[in-house]
Design a protein around this motif. Structure first.
Motif, PDB file in Angstrom:
ATOM      1  N   TRP A   1      -6.704  -2.069   6.629  1.00  0.00           N
ATOM      2  CA  TRP A   1      -7.229  -2.962   7.558  1.00  0.00           C
ATOM      3  C   TRP A   1      -8.188  -4.130   6.873  1.00  0.00           C
ATOM      4  O   TRP A   1      -8.069  -5.370   7.300  1.00  0.00           O
ATOM      5  CB  TRP A   1      -8.130  -2.208   8.828  1.00  0.00           C
ATOM      6  CG  TRP A   1      -7.406  -1.302   9.403  1.00  0.00           C
ATOM      7  CD1 TRP A   1      -5.846  -1.398   9.969  1.00  0.00           C
ATOM      8  CD2 TRP A   1      -7.611  -0.098  10.007  1.00  0.00           C
ATOM      9  NE1 TRP A   1      -5.558  -0.587  10.644  1.00  0.00           N
ATOM     10  CE2 TRP A   1      -6.881   0.425  10.749  1.00  0.00           C
ATOM     11  CE3 TRP A   1      -8.927   0.513  10.036  1.00  0.00           C
ATOM     12  CZ2 TRP A   1      -6.840   1.622  11.304  1.00  0.00           C
ATOM     13  CZ3 TRP A   1      -8.962   1.727  10.795  1.00  0.00           C
ATOM     14  CH2 TRP A   1      -7.946   2.278  11.348  1.00  0.00           C
ATOM     15  N   GLU A   2      -8.926  -3.689   5.902  1.00  0.00           N
ATOM     16  CA  GLU A   2      -9.609  -4.724   5.189  1.00  0.00           C
ATOM     17  C   GLU A   2      -8.957  -5.605   4.524  1.00  0.00           C
ATOM     18  O   GLU A   2      -9.178  -6.853   4.335  1.00  0.00           O
ATOM     19  CB  GLU A   2     -10.694  -4.127   4.283  1.00  0.00           C
ATOM     20  CG  GLU A   2     -11.883  -3.397   5.088  1.00  0.00           C
ATOM     21  CD  GLU A   2     -12.778  -2.591   3.905  1.00  0.00           C
ATOM     22  OE1 GLU A   2     -12.325  -2.305   2.957  1.00  0.00           O
ATOM     23  OE2 GLU A   2     -14.001  -2.279   4.523  1.00  0.00           O
ATOM     24  N   ALA A   3      -7.712  -5.126   3.687  1.00  0.00           N
ATOM     25  CA  ALA A   3      -6.884  -5.889   3.058  1.00  0.00           C
ATOM     26  C   ALA A   3      -6.134  -7.003   4.027  1.00  0.00           C
ATOM     27  O   ALA A   3      -5.908  -8.182   3.763  1.00  0.00           O
ATOM     28  CB  ALA A   3      -5.572  -5.049   2.332  1.00  0.00           C
TER      29      ALA A   3
ATOM     30  N   LEU B   1      -6.437 -11.076   3.962  1.00  0.00           N
ATOM     31  CA  LEU B   1      -5.345 -11.789   3.997  1.00  0.00           C
ATOM     32  C   LEU B   1      -5.166 -12.836   5.087  1.00  0.00           C
ATOM     33  O   LEU B   1      -5.137 -13.981   4.887  1.00  0.00           O
ATOM     34  CB  LEU B   1      -3.829 -10.970   4.162  1.00  0.00           C
ATOM     35  CG  LEU B   1      -2.549 -11.966   4.083  1.00  0.00           C
ATOM     36  CD1 LEU B   1      -2.248 -12.498   2.778  1.00  0.00           C
ATOM     37  CD2 LEU B   1      -1.480 -10.764   4.435  1.00  0.00           C
ATOM     38  N   LEU B   2      -5.545 -12.459   6.506  1.00  0.00           N
ATOM     39  CA  LEU B   2      -5.678 -13.485   7.403  1.00  0.00           C
ATOM     40  C   LEU B   2      -6.798 -14.345   7.023  1.00  0.00           C
ATOM     41  O   LEU B   2      -6.688 -15.677   7.319  1.00  0.00           O
ATOM     42  CB  LEU B   2      -6.053 -12.703   8.686  1.00  0.00           C
ATOM     43  CG  LEU B   2      -4.962 -11.713   9.350  1.00  0.00           C
ATOM     44  CD1 LEU B   2      -5.457 -11.014  10.630  1.00  0.00           C
ATOM     45  CD2 LEU B   2      -3.479 -12.825   9.676  1.00  0.00           C
TER      46      LEU B   2
ATOM     47  N   TRP C   1      -2.670   6.091   9.961  1.00  0.00           N
ATOM     48  CA  TRP C   1      -3.629   5.415  10.283  1.00  0.00           C
ATOM     49  C   TRP C   1      -4.026   6.214  11.805  1.00  0.00           C
ATOM     50  O   TRP C   1      -5.310   6.169  12.292  1.00  0.00           O
ATOM     51  CB  TRP C   1      -3.704   4.023  10.736  1.00  0.00           C
ATOM     52  CG  TRP C   1      -2.565   3.584  11.588  1.00  0.00           C
ATOM     53  CD1 TRP C   1      -2.378   3.622  12.667  1.00  0.00           C
ATOM     54  CD2 TRP C   1      -1.185   3.373  11.059  1.00  0.00           C
ATOM     55  NE1 TRP C   1      -1.176   3.228  13.191  1.00  0.00           N
ATOM     56  CE2 TRP C   1      -0.210   3.222  12.151  1.00  0.00           C
ATOM     57  CE3 TRP C   1      -0.720   3.220   9.583  1.00  0.00           C
ATOM     58  CZ2 TRP C   1       0.916   2.828  11.850  1.00  0.00           C
ATOM     59  CZ3 TRP C   1       0.580   2.870   9.555  1.00  0.00           C
ATOM     60  CH2 TRP C   1       1.495   2.573  10.560  1.00  0.00           C
ATOM     61  N   GLU C   2      -3.002   6.930  12.506  1.00  0.00           N
ATOM     62  CA  GLU C   2      -3.331   7.750  13.626  1.00  0.00           C
ATOM     63  C   GLU C   2      -3.959   8.982  13.365  1.00  0.00           C
ATOM     64  O   GLU C   2      -4.623   9.338  14.218  1.00  0.00           O
ATOM     65  CB  GLU C   2      -1.887   8.013  14.337  1.00  0.00           C
ATOM     66  CG  GLU C   2      -1.294   6.835  14.928  1.00  0.00           C
ATOM     67  CD  GLU C   2       0.162   7.227  15.385  1.00  0.00           C
ATOM     68  OE1 GLU C   2       0.380   8.259  15.740  1.00  0.00           O
ATOM     69  OE2 GLU C   2       1.014   6.296  15.485  1.00  0.00           O
TER      70      GLU C   2
ATOM     71  N   PHE D   1       0.778  -1.200  -0.418  1.00  0.00           N
ATOM     72  CA  PHE D   1       0.203   0.124   0.029  1.00  0.00           C
ATOM     73  C   PHE D   1       0.800   1.240   0.182  1.00  0.00           C
ATOM     74  O   PHE D   1       1.820   1.476   0.618  1.00  0.00           O
ATOM     75  CB  PHE D   1      -0.935  -0.042   1.313  1.00  0.00           C
ATOM     76  CG  PHE D   1      -2.007  -0.999   1.251  1.00  0.00           C
ATOM     77  CD1 PHE D   1      -3.182  -0.622   0.388  1.00  0.00           C
ATOM     78  CD2 PHE D   1      -1.892  -2.175   1.574  1.00  0.00           C
ATOM     79  CE1 PHE D   1      -4.186  -1.466   0.237  1.00  0.00           C
ATOM     80  CE2 PHE D   1      -2.963  -3.138   1.669  1.00  0.00           C
ATOM     81  CZ  PHE D   1      -4.094  -2.631   0.907  1.00  0.00           C
ATOM     82  N   GLU D   2       0.440   2.105  -0.990  1.00  0.00           N
ATOM     83  CA  GLU D   2       1.329   3.330  -1.028  1.00  0.00           C
ATOM     84  C   GLU D   2       0.122   4.345  -0.964  1.00  0.00           C
ATOM     85  O   GLU D   2      -0.923   4.626  -1.684  1.00  0.00           O
ATOM     86  CB  GLU D   2       2.089   3.658  -2.356  1.00  0.00           C
ATOM     87  CG  GLU D   2       3.529   2.565  -2.261  1.00  0.00           C
ATOM     88  CD  GLU D   2       4.209   3.217  -3.336  1.00  0.00           C
ATOM     89  OE1 GLU D   2       4.704   4.326  -3.294  1.00  0.00           O
ATOM     90  OE2 GLU D   2       4.662   2.081  -3.934  1.00  0.00           O
TER      91      GLU D   2
END
Length: 65
Positions: free
Chosen positions: A49-51, A55-56, A32-33, A22-23
Motif C-alpha cells: 500500500w505504501e509503494a 507511485l500515485l 492482504w485479506e 512485489f513477491e
C-alpha cells in the motif's frame, strides 16, 4: 509470482510502464485479506500500500498545472 506474471512484467517494463513487482513467497495470492490475522501478511500489505501510495503521489507531482 507465476512465470506468466513475470513475463508480463518484463513486457511492461520494456514499454516504459512503471511496475511494482512485489513477491511475497510465503503468502498466497490475495494475502492482504489475511492482514488482520497474520503479522507477515500485514507487513506485506503495508509495504504494498505504501509503494502504491508513493507511485500515485509521484504521478500527481508530474502532472501539468
Amino acid at each position: 509470482m507465476r512465470a506468466d506474471a513475470r513475463l508480463f512484467r518484463e513486457r511492461l517494463l520494456v514499454k516504459g510502464v512503471t511496475v511494482l513487482p512485489f513477491e511475497e513467497p510465503p503468502l498466497p495470492h490475495g494475502f492482504w485479506e489475511y492482514a488482520p490475522l497474520a503479522d507477515t501478511a500485514a507487513d506485506a500489505a503495508i509495504t504494498m500500500w505504501e509503494a502504491f501510495r508513493d507511485l500515485l503521489d509521484s504521478t500527481t507531482d508530474r502532472q501539468a498545472p
